[in-house]
Design an enzyme around this catalytic site. Sequence first.
Site, PDB file in Angstrom:
ATOM      1  N   HIS A  27       1.753  21.280  31.215  1.00 30.78           N
ATOM      2  CA  HIS A  27       0.975  22.523  31.288  1.00 30.78           C
ATOM      3  C   HIS A  27       0.822  23.100  29.890  1.00 30.78           C
ATOM      4  O   HIS A  27       1.748  23.711  29.342  1.00 30.78           O
ATOM      5  CB  HIS A  27       1.627  23.555  32.215  1.00 30.78           C
ATOM      6  CG  HIS A  27       0.754  24.762  32.443  1.00 30.78           C
ATOM      7  ND1 HIS A  27      -0.056  24.905  33.540  1.00 30.78           N
ATOM      8  CD2 HIS A  27       0.550  25.869  31.693  1.00 30.78           C
ATOM      9  CE1 HIS A  27      -0.720  26.047  33.468  1.00 30.78           C
ATOM     10  NE2 HIS A  27      -0.358  26.659  32.348  1.00 30.78           N
ATOM     11  N   CYS A  28      -0.345  22.881  29.317  1.00 29.36           N
ATOM     12  CA  CYS A  28      -0.648  23.445  28.009  1.00 29.36           C
ATOM     13  C   CYS A  28      -2.158  23.622  27.938  1.00 29.36           C
ATOM     14  O   CYS A  28      -2.886  23.176  28.831  1.00 29.36           O
ATOM     15  CB  CYS A  28      -0.131  22.535  26.894  1.00 29.36           C
ATOM     16  SG  CYS A  28      -0.605  20.815  27.099  1.00 29.36           S
ATOM     17  N   HIS A  29      -2.599  24.314  26.919  1.00 24.79           N
ATOM     18  CA  HIS A  29      -4.017  24.655  26.814  1.00 24.79           C
ATOM     19  C   HIS A  29      -4.526  24.380  25.404  1.00 24.79           C
ATOM     20  O   HIS A  29      -3.730  24.242  24.476  1.00 24.79           O
ATOM     21  CB  HIS A  29      -4.234  26.152  27.097  1.00 24.79           C
ATOM     22  CG  HIS A  29      -3.587  26.677  28.339  1.00 24.79           C
ATOM     23  ND1 HIS A  29      -4.125  26.524  29.589  1.00 24.79           N
ATOM     24  CD2 HIS A  29      -2.433  27.373  28.533  1.00 24.79           C
ATOM     25  CE1 HIS A  29      -3.351  27.101  30.490  1.00 24.79           C
ATOM     26  NE2 HIS A  29      -2.305  27.622  29.874  1.00 24.79           N
ATOM     27  N   ARG A 120      -8.642  23.634  38.857  1.00 19.73           N
ATOM     28  CA  ARG A 120      -7.722  24.773  38.955  1.00 19.73           C
ATOM     29  C   ARG A 120      -8.412  25.917  39.679  1.00 19.73           C
ATOM     30  O   ARG A 120      -9.551  26.281  39.337  1.00 19.73           O
ATOM     31  CB  ARG A 120      -7.327  25.220  37.557  1.00 19.73           C
ATOM     32  CG  ARG A 120      -6.205  26.261  37.516  1.00 19.73           C
ATOM     33  CD  ARG A 120      -5.924  26.684  36.085  1.00 19.73           C
ATOM     34  NE  ARG A 120      -4.618  27.304  35.944  1.00 19.73           N
ATOM     35  CZ  ARG A 120      -4.311  28.178  34.982  1.00 19.73           C
ATOM     36  NH1 ARG A 120      -5.197  28.525  34.068  1.00 19.73           N
ATOM     37  NH2 ARG A 120      -3.099  28.696  34.918  1.00 19.73           N
ATOM     38  N   ARG A 126      -6.056  39.757  37.238  1.00 18.63           N
ATOM     39  CA  ARG A 126      -6.159  40.306  35.881  1.00 18.63           C
ATOM     40  C   ARG A 126      -6.838  39.297  34.944  1.00 18.63           C
ATOM     41  O   ARG A 126      -7.219  39.631  33.826  1.00 18.63           O
ATOM     42  CB  ARG A 126      -4.783  40.718  35.344  1.00 18.63           C
ATOM     43  CG  ARG A 126      -3.858  39.592  35.051  1.00 18.63           C
ATOM     44  CD  ARG A 126      -2.482  40.010  34.562  1.00 18.63           C
ATOM     45  NE  ARG A 126      -1.540  38.926  34.744  1.00 18.63           N
ATOM     46  CZ  ARG A 126      -1.458  37.854  33.969  1.00 18.63           C
ATOM     47  NH1 ARG A 126      -2.255  37.715  32.937  1.00 18.63           N
ATOM     48  NH2 ARG A 126      -0.583  36.899  34.242  1.00 18.63           N
ATOM     49  N   TYR A 153      -3.003  28.967  40.660  1.00 19.20           N
ATOM     50  CA  TYR A 153      -2.244  29.995  39.951  1.00 19.20           C
ATOM     51  C   TYR A 153      -2.400  31.287  40.741  1.00 19.20           C
ATOM     52  O   TYR A 153      -3.527  31.742  40.970  1.00 19.20           O
ATOM     53  CB  TYR A 153      -2.780  30.156  38.525  1.00 19.20           C
ATOM     54  CG  TYR A 153      -1.943  31.041  37.621  1.00 19.20           C
ATOM     55  CD1 TYR A 153      -0.571  31.181  37.823  1.00 19.20           C
ATOM     56  CD2 TYR A 153      -2.511  31.711  36.545  1.00 19.20           C
ATOM     57  CE1 TYR A 153       0.190  31.978  36.985  1.00 19.20           C
ATOM     58  CE2 TYR A 153      -1.753  32.509  35.697  1.00 19.20           C
ATOM     59  CZ  TYR A 153      -0.399  32.632  35.926  1.00 19.20           C
ATOM     60  OH  TYR A 153       0.366  33.409  35.098  1.00 19.20           O
ATOM     61  N   ASP A 244       3.378  25.567  28.321  1.00 22.34           N
ATOM     62  CA  ASP A 244       2.390  26.659  28.429  1.00 22.34           C
ATOM     63  C   ASP A 244       1.855  27.080  27.058  1.00 22.34           C
ATOM     64  O   ASP A 244       1.248  28.140  26.923  1.00 22.34           O
ATOM     65  CB  ASP A 244       2.937  27.871  29.190  1.00 22.34           C
ATOM     66  CG  ASP A 244       1.815  28.787  29.674  1.00 22.34           C
ATOM     67  OD1 ASP A 244       0.682  28.305  29.855  1.00 22.34           O
ATOM     68  OD2 ASP A 244       2.057  29.992  29.842  1.00 22.34           O
ATOM     69  N   ASN A 249      -2.240  35.109  26.253  1.00 18.98           N
ATOM     70  CA  ASN A 249      -2.102  36.460  26.773  1.00 18.98           C
ATOM     71  C   ASN A 249      -0.679  37.018  26.714  1.00 18.98           C
ATOM     72  O   ASN A 249      -0.423  38.062  27.277  1.00 18.98           O
ATOM     73  CB  ASN A 249      -2.532  36.409  28.241  1.00 18.98           C
ATOM     74  CG  ASN A 249      -3.412  37.538  28.636  1.00 18.98           C
ATOM     75  OD1 ASN A 249      -3.862  38.299  27.798  1.00 18.98           O
ATOM     76  ND2 ASN A 249      -3.633  37.664  29.916  1.00 18.98           N
TER      77      ASN A 249
HETATM   78  C1  0GY Z   1      -1.071  30.415  31.876  1.00 15.85           C
HETATM   79  C2  0GY Z   1      -1.002  31.813  32.188  1.00 15.85           C
HETATM   80  C3  0GY Z   1      -1.884  32.782  31.940  1.00 15.85           C
HETATM   81  C4  0GY Z   1      -3.240  32.604  31.574  1.00 15.85           C
HETATM   82  C5  0GY Z   1      -4.022  31.661  32.079  1.00 15.85           C
HETATM   83  O1  0GY Z   1      -6.075  30.717  32.485  1.00 15.85           O
HETATM   84  C6  0GY Z   1      -5.459  31.571  31.851  1.00 15.85           C
HETATM   85  O2  0GY Z   1      -5.987  32.364  31.081  1.00 15.85           O
HETATM   86  O3  0GY Z   1      -3.533  30.740  32.862  1.00 15.85           O
HETATM   87  C7  0GY Z   1      -1.443  34.157  32.170  1.00 15.85           C
HETATM   88  O4  0GY Z   1      -1.975  35.071  31.511  1.00 15.85           O
HETATM   89  O5  0GY Z   1      -0.531  34.360  32.998  1.00 15.85           O
HETATM   90  O6  0GY Z   1      -0.907  29.556  32.729  1.00 15.85           O
HETATM   91  O7  0GY Z   1      -1.296  29.993  30.781  1.00 15.85           O
END
Ligand code: 0GY
Length: 288
Positions: A27-29, A120, A126, A153, A244, A249
């Site tokens: 889980h990473c972005h 996803r 939020r 999520y 993560d 955020n």
């Molecule tokens: C995460 C958590 C968050 C953000 C997102 O898609 C997203 O912007 O998932 C969060 O703010 O809780 O999984 O990275």
Amino acid sequence: MKTDPPTWHPDPRKPAYAPPAGAVDAHCHVFGPGDRFPYAPERKYTPSDAPKDMLFALRRHLGFARNVIVQASCHGRDNAALLDALRTDPENCRGIAVVDPDITDARLEEMDAAGVRGVRFNFVRRLVNPDPTDVSARLAARVAELGWHVVVYFEAADLTELAPFLRSLPTDVVIDHMGRPDIAAGVESADFAAFRRLMEDEKFWVKVGCPERLTQAGPPYDDVAPFARKLVESFPDRVLWGTDWPHPNMKSHQPDDGLLVERIPVIAPTETLRQKLLVENPARLYWA
Ligand code: 0GY
């Protein structure tokens, strides 16, 4: 919209715990860079750029071999940055996309070829305005034909309402961040028991990372560890772990990714459990 300051640690420590060969950060972005991959107009936050090269450097530093990159809400339904990262290292990267419910079959197949293995559904208000569940259910039926799964999520408070929908999905379902339990309520709380009952259905998988987001005590996240450990020990074949990074955020602190890795032996106390968590489980779900 103002750009947030970096949410990631500028100099994560080299973890004292070395993950096993083939370990997956599941889980990473990637964020941007925004001049090449613009952020979505409907986004709820504007991150500092955290592009693929930074992610791959972190992977090497932490001793991981592979990444599962998850589309974050700041990029909306434009998966260009994600696809670009996947195509840079196709052997070692898989992706989870966020797509328009009316996406064409040809586009889904193109994503499949690039390494996308799921969609996803984000129910955290939020961050997004969630699609109606019947719309998401139709999309799940389409991606099931590609052998993909669904990543969800949601906040713990929404589990009761979402559970019938989640149970009805025709795919495996991976739950982000342990379903965001209320840490103050304790590991024996009724809500966390309900979450574990959901997990008894073998279609469900759970990511046991993200203590930095759930903690009330702060680093080293001793208050969150019992929740992750309980899930790892109860469902050893259906747990995944991720950094993560770059911690979208996050406002309270910049988590040290080296510390997050050092916490793995606390939540998965045997080598067998760690091999499943970091290697075997993600290999089965993403590289089979
Ligand atoms: C995460 C958590 C968050 C953000 C997102 O898609 C997203 O912007 O998932 C969060 O703010 O809780 O999984 O990275």
